[in-house]
Scaffold this motif. Sequence first.
Motif, PDB file in Angstrom:
ATOM      1  N   SER A  77       0.793  -1.286   0.023  1.00 33.92           N
ATOM      2  CA  SER A  77      -0.134   0.051   0.040  1.00 33.92           C
ATOM      3  C   SER A  77       0.905   1.204  -0.060  1.00 33.92           C
ATOM      4  CB  SER A  77      -0.759   0.026   1.204  1.00 33.92           C
ATOM      5  OG  SER A  77      -0.191   0.174   2.473  1.00 33.92           O
ATOM      6  N   LEU A  78       0.507   2.594  -0.379  1.00 35.64           N
ATOM      7  CA  LEU A  78       1.173   3.681  -0.197  1.00 35.64           C
ATOM      8  C   LEU A  78       0.970   4.276   1.119  1.00 35.64           C
ATOM      9  CD1 LEU A  78       1.054   3.016  -3.503  1.00 35.64           C
ATOM     10  CD2 LEU A  78       0.660   5.603  -3.952  1.00 35.64           C
ATOM     11  N   GLU A  79       2.051   4.910   1.546  1.00 35.74           N
ATOM     12  CA  GLU A  79       1.929   5.637   2.781  1.00 35.74           C
ATOM     13  C   GLU A  79       1.177   6.617   2.753  1.00 35.74           C
ATOM     14  OE1 GLU A  79       3.517   9.058   4.761  1.00 35.74           O
ATOM     15  OE2 GLU A  79       4.134   8.351   2.794  1.00 35.74           O
ATOM     16  N   HIS A  80       0.481   7.420   3.630  1.00 36.08           N
ATOM     17  CA  HIS A  80      -0.473   8.526   3.359  1.00 36.08           C
ATOM     18  C   HIS A  80       0.098   9.532   2.514  1.00 36.08           C
ATOM     19  CE1 HIS A  80      -3.769  10.883   4.226  1.00 36.08           C
ATOM     20  NE2 HIS A  80      -2.977  11.723   4.723  1.00 36.08           N
ATOM     21  N   GLU A  81       1.224  10.055   3.016  1.00 35.91           N
ATOM     22  CA  GLU A  81       1.713  11.157   2.441  1.00 35.91           C
ATOM     23  C   GLU A  81       1.946  11.014   1.028  1.00 35.91           C
ATOM     24  OE1 GLU A  81       4.429  13.301   4.871  1.00 35.91           O
ATOM     25  OE2 GLU A  81       3.288  13.488   6.787  1.00 35.91           O
ATOM     26  N   THR A  82       2.624   9.938   0.885  1.00 37.29           N
ATOM     27  CA  THR A  82       2.987   9.569  -0.727  1.00 37.29           C
ATOM     28  C   THR A  82       1.716   9.365  -1.226  1.00 37.29           C
ATOM     29  OG1 THR A  82       4.979   8.427   0.223  1.00 37.29           O
ATOM     30  CG2 THR A  82       4.385   7.777  -2.060  1.00 37.29           C
ATOM     31  N   ALA A  83       0.795   8.608  -0.878  1.00 33.32           N
ATOM     32  CA  ALA A  83      -0.460   8.785  -1.815  1.00 33.32           C
ATOM     33  C   ALA A  83      -1.226   9.956  -2.078  1.00 33.32           C
ATOM     34  CB  ALA A  83      -1.526   7.800  -0.810  1.00 33.32           C
ATOM     35  N   GLN A  84      -1.139  10.846  -1.010  1.00 40.14           N
ATOM     36  CA  GLN A  84      -1.651  12.237  -1.120  1.00 40.14           C
ATOM     37  C   GLN A  84      -1.028  13.176  -2.006  1.00 40.14           C
ATOM     38  OE1 GLN A  84      -4.751  13.153   0.618  1.00 40.14           O
ATOM     39  NE2 GLN A  84      -4.726  14.428  -0.655  1.00 40.14           N
ATOM     40  N   ALA A  85       0.487  13.012  -2.162  1.00 40.51           N
ATOM     41  CA  ALA A  85       1.353  13.802  -3.009  1.00 40.51           C
ATOM     42  C   ALA A  85       1.054  13.388  -4.421  1.00 40.51           C
ATOM     43  CB  ALA A  85       2.581  13.978  -2.581  1.00 40.51           C
ATOM     44  N   ALA A  86       0.974  11.797  -4.329  1.00 38.74           N
ATOM     45  CA  ALA A  86       0.739  11.339  -5.808  1.00 38.74           C
ATOM     46  C   ALA A  86      -0.458  11.663  -6.355  1.00 38.74           C
ATOM     47  CB  ALA A  86       0.884   9.907  -5.764  1.00 38.74           C
ATOM     48  N   THR A  87      -1.481  11.717  -5.690  1.00 42.21           N
ATOM     49  CA  THR A  87      -2.953  12.448  -6.448  1.00 42.21           C
ATOM     50  C   THR A  87      -2.911  13.943  -6.499  1.00 42.21           C
ATOM     51  OG1 THR A  87      -3.885  10.489  -4.939  1.00 42.21           O
ATOM     52  CG2 THR A  87      -5.441  12.395  -5.600  1.00 42.21           C
ATOM     53  N   ASN A  88      -2.281  14.693  -5.735  1.00 42.84           N
ATOM     54  CA  ASN A  88      -2.392  16.068  -5.698  1.00 42.84           C
ATOM     55  C   ASN A  88      -1.386  16.474  -7.132  1.00 42.84           C
ATOM     56  OD1 ASN A  88      -3.900  16.375  -3.475  1.00 42.84           O
ATOM     57  ND2 ASN A  88      -2.224  16.851  -2.341  1.00 42.84           N
ATOM     58  N   LEU A  89      -0.484  15.646  -7.272  1.00 43.04           N
ATOM     59  CA  LEU A  89       0.365  16.110  -8.492  1.00 43.04           C
ATOM     60  C   LEU A  89       0.256  15.294  -9.776  1.00 43.04           C
ATOM     61  CD1 LEU A  89       3.610  16.673  -6.206  1.00 43.04           C
ATOM     62  CD2 LEU A  89       2.244  18.256  -7.284  1.00 43.04           C
ATOM     63  N   ARG A  90      -0.940  14.611  -9.574  1.00 44.32           N
ATOM     64  CA  ARG A  90      -1.180  13.606 -11.063  1.00 44.32           C
ATOM     65  C   ARG A  90      -1.104  14.600 -12.354  1.00 44.32           C
ATOM     66  NH1 ARG A  90      -6.010  14.946  -8.466  1.00 44.32           N
ATOM     67  NH2 ARG A  90      -7.819  15.551  -9.634  1.00 44.32           N
ATOM     68  N   HIS A  91      -1.258  15.858 -12.060  1.00 47.86           N
ATOM     69  CA  HIS A  91      -1.343  16.571 -13.624  1.00 47.86           C
ATOM     70  C   HIS A  91      -0.017  16.586 -14.134  1.00 47.86           C
ATOM     71  CE1 HIS A  91      -0.146  19.333 -10.441  1.00 47.86           C
ATOM     72  NE2 HIS A  91       0.611  20.064 -11.221  1.00 47.86           N
ATOM     73  N   LEU A  92       1.034  16.295 -13.219  1.00 42.10           N
ATOM     74  CA  LEU A  92       2.552  16.231 -13.824  1.00 42.10           C
ATOM     75  C   LEU A  92       2.640  15.255 -14.840  1.00 42.10           C
ATOM     76  CD1 LEU A  92       4.614  17.107 -10.866  1.00 42.10           C
ATOM     77  CD2 LEU A  92       3.812  18.676 -12.450  1.00 42.10           C
ATOM     78  N   LEU A  93       1.744  14.204 -15.000  1.00 46.04           N
ATOM     79  CA  LEU A  93       1.831  13.074 -15.772  1.00 46.04           C
ATOM     80  C   LEU A  93       1.706  13.285 -17.113  1.00 46.04           C
ATOM     81  CD1 LEU A  93      -0.025  10.382 -13.858  1.00 46.04           C
ATOM     82  CD2 LEU A  93       2.407  10.360 -14.390  1.00 46.04           C
ATOM     83  N   CYS A  94       1.222  14.730 -17.548  1.00 50.64           N
ATOM     84  CA  CYS A  94       1.058  15.089 -18.763  1.00 50.64           C
ATOM     85  C   CYS A  94       2.262  15.515 -19.597  1.00 50.64           C
ATOM     86  CB  CYS A  94      -0.169  16.384 -18.829  1.00 50.64           C
ATOM     87  SG  CYS A  94       0.731  17.926 -18.245  1.00 50.64           S
ATOM     88  N   SER A  95       3.452  15.651 -18.737  1.00 45.39           N
ATOM     89  CA  SER A  95       4.711  15.881 -19.453  1.00 45.39           C
ATOM     90  C   SER A  95       5.292  14.785 -19.568  1.00 45.39           C
ATOM     91  CB  SER A  95       5.303  16.803 -18.317  1.00 45.39           C
ATOM     92  OG  SER A  95       5.670  16.008 -16.964  1.00 45.39           O
ATOM     93  N   ILE A  96       4.944  13.615 -19.328  1.00 40.58           N
ATOM     94  CA  ILE A  96       5.524  12.239 -19.474  1.00 40.58           C
ATOM     95  C   ILE A  96       5.482  11.584 -20.874  1.00 40.58           C
ATOM     96  CG2 ILE A  96       6.310  10.114 -18.499  1.00 40.58           C
ATOM     97  CD1 ILE A  96       7.136  12.203 -16.825  1.00 40.58           C
ATOM     98  N   ALA A  97       6.631  11.268 -21.487  1.00 38.55           N
ATOM     99  CA  ALA A  97       6.386  10.668 -22.866  1.00 38.55           C
ATOM    100  C   ALA A  97       5.326   9.291 -22.770  1.00 38.55           C
ATOM    101  CB  ALA A  97       7.577  10.300 -23.342  1.00 38.55           C
ATOM    102  N   GLY A  98       4.688   9.338 -23.825  1.00 35.58           N
ATOM    103  CA  GLY A  98       3.884   7.992 -23.744  1.00 35.58           C
ATOM    104  C   GLY A  98       4.280   6.637 -23.856  1.00 35.58           C
ATOM    105  N   GLU A  99       5.405   6.481 -24.071  1.00 31.30           N
ATOM    106  CA  GLU A  99       6.184   5.082 -24.010  1.00 31.30           C
ATOM    107  C   GLU A  99       6.618   4.865 -22.546  1.00 31.30           C
ATOM    108  OE1 GLU A  99       9.214   7.720 -25.902  1.00 31.30           O
ATOM    109  OE2 GLU A  99       7.220   7.320 -26.185  1.00 31.30           O
ATOM    110  N   ARG A 100       6.878   5.850 -21.846  1.00 32.38           N
ATOM    111  CA  ARG A 100       7.442   5.547 -20.502  1.00 32.38           C
ATOM    112  C   ARG A 100       6.022   5.191 -19.437  1.00 32.38           C
ATOM    113  NH1 ARG A 100      10.362  10.261 -17.478  1.00 32.38           N
ATOM    114  NH2 ARG A 100      11.331   8.503 -16.240  1.00 32.38           N
ATOM    115  N   ILE A 101       4.962   5.992 -19.882  1.00 33.93           N
ATOM    116  CA  ILE A 101       3.735   5.670 -19.239  1.00 33.93           C
ATOM    117  C   ILE A 101       3.254   4.222 -19.587  1.00 33.93           C
ATOM    118  CG2 ILE A 101       1.269   6.110 -19.088  1.00 33.93           C
ATOM    119  CD1 ILE A 101       1.841   9.121 -19.151  1.00 33.93           C
TER     120      ILE A 101
END
Length: 460
Positions: A188-212
């Motif tokens: 499972s994700l530790e609480h603060e890690t999970a929260q940060a991942a959710t809050n910063l999900r918009h940054l995934l738009c900068s990642i190349a399709g093949e890496r995703i």
Amino acid sequence: MGKLVKYNRQAVSFMIEIPNTASQILKALELGGYEAYVVGGCVRDSLLGKTPHDWDICTSALPHQTIACLCGYHTIETGIQHGTVTVVIDKNVCYEVTTFRQDGTYSDHRRPDRVEFVRSLREDLKRRDFTINAMAYHPQKGLIDAFDGQADLKRGVIRCVGEPARRFEEDALRILRALRFASVYEFSLEHETAQAATNLRHLLCSIAGERIRDELCKLLCGQNAGVMLSSFTSIFCEFLPELNGLLALNSKQSNQPNPWDATVQSVANAPAKPILRLAMLFHEIGKPFRFTHEIDGIPRYYGHAQKSAALARTILRRLRFDNASISKITQLIGLHETAVVPTEVCIRRQLSRLGSEQLRRLFQIKKALIASQPSDRKTDSLFVLEQAERTLNHILEQKQCYRLKNLAVTGRELIAAGMPQGAQIGKVLRTLLRLVIDGKLENRRECLLAYCQKEGWIAS
């Protein structure tokens, strides 16, 4: 002899056994006066009792010093600006040796703009993504665990090293890596890690399709894939916005799961192979575009399979999947509602269209869909599917004809029998194959030639 490292999540102790070639590299660097350790995923997997796929090495030696120490090996300056030298043992064995470093800013949320080489192992471990990946090991010095990674392994927790938001801002792909590790290792994700991942999900738009793509495939094949899809749906929707329409649909029947929950369940029920789980992830995304009407309160979405396949094709291209995988996945999606008739004729037809491997995949996704249905609807559907599988096995065991290459006559034989060369030969062969598949003609040379004579295609 290496130090005994305990991992007691299952009350078992493991010795980290380093490959001889990796040990030789460590010794060569130490003879040059430098520190050297195996590090990262190989340490994590060894503590988990798994066989590591790669053994990475970190060292206090600068890249040119690493090359000098390893002059007896073939080395490649693969990432020299980031301190990485690849040591090639043979075509199947390579080691990445990287200088201890600190990373600068990540303006593109992917790679550091610059790195600073350091002499401290702790500083090098401090820059890494998760505590379970921030451990090093040395045969004499034992486990170096500056951030409590071993304890997080025992607890089954994915926790960022340091401040989670900073780790994800440095490389947004770490958001998916966190979910992938949790899925694969059933953590499972530790609480603060999970929260940060959710809050910063918009940054995934900068990642190349093949890496995703690569992270998504590994994530979906984990035992905890369904849990990750349910718990972090908003993250998946960030790079798969087509899922939002599916999420907006809700079943009005109490005994009918909503489409997203059914999708998640079908992913979890499918065998852990990328083609099958991707087909299940996308098999209903066309429903919002194909609502037709309701029967007894149950919504109907006629033609949604074809729409889902079209949307999936767009997604898979965006994520840089190869054409062969796209074809297989979208074909399965387009056929997932096709009725299975367990007769030899029908199975031969499907074999001719799909081939044995793809037809087995279709049966597997149908099983996953059946397992996702209310219990009162499962028995009959499973019985029919099991009959179909037995029929398929019988056809293959009997080596029955369902492809042109198994037909008892060839184009050359038709020409030798008097048929003119040209497009007609292909049409005749396909007609003969269809008749054989349908059981209307025996797959024997004399029978096939006699039929051609009867139809006037060749002289009698």
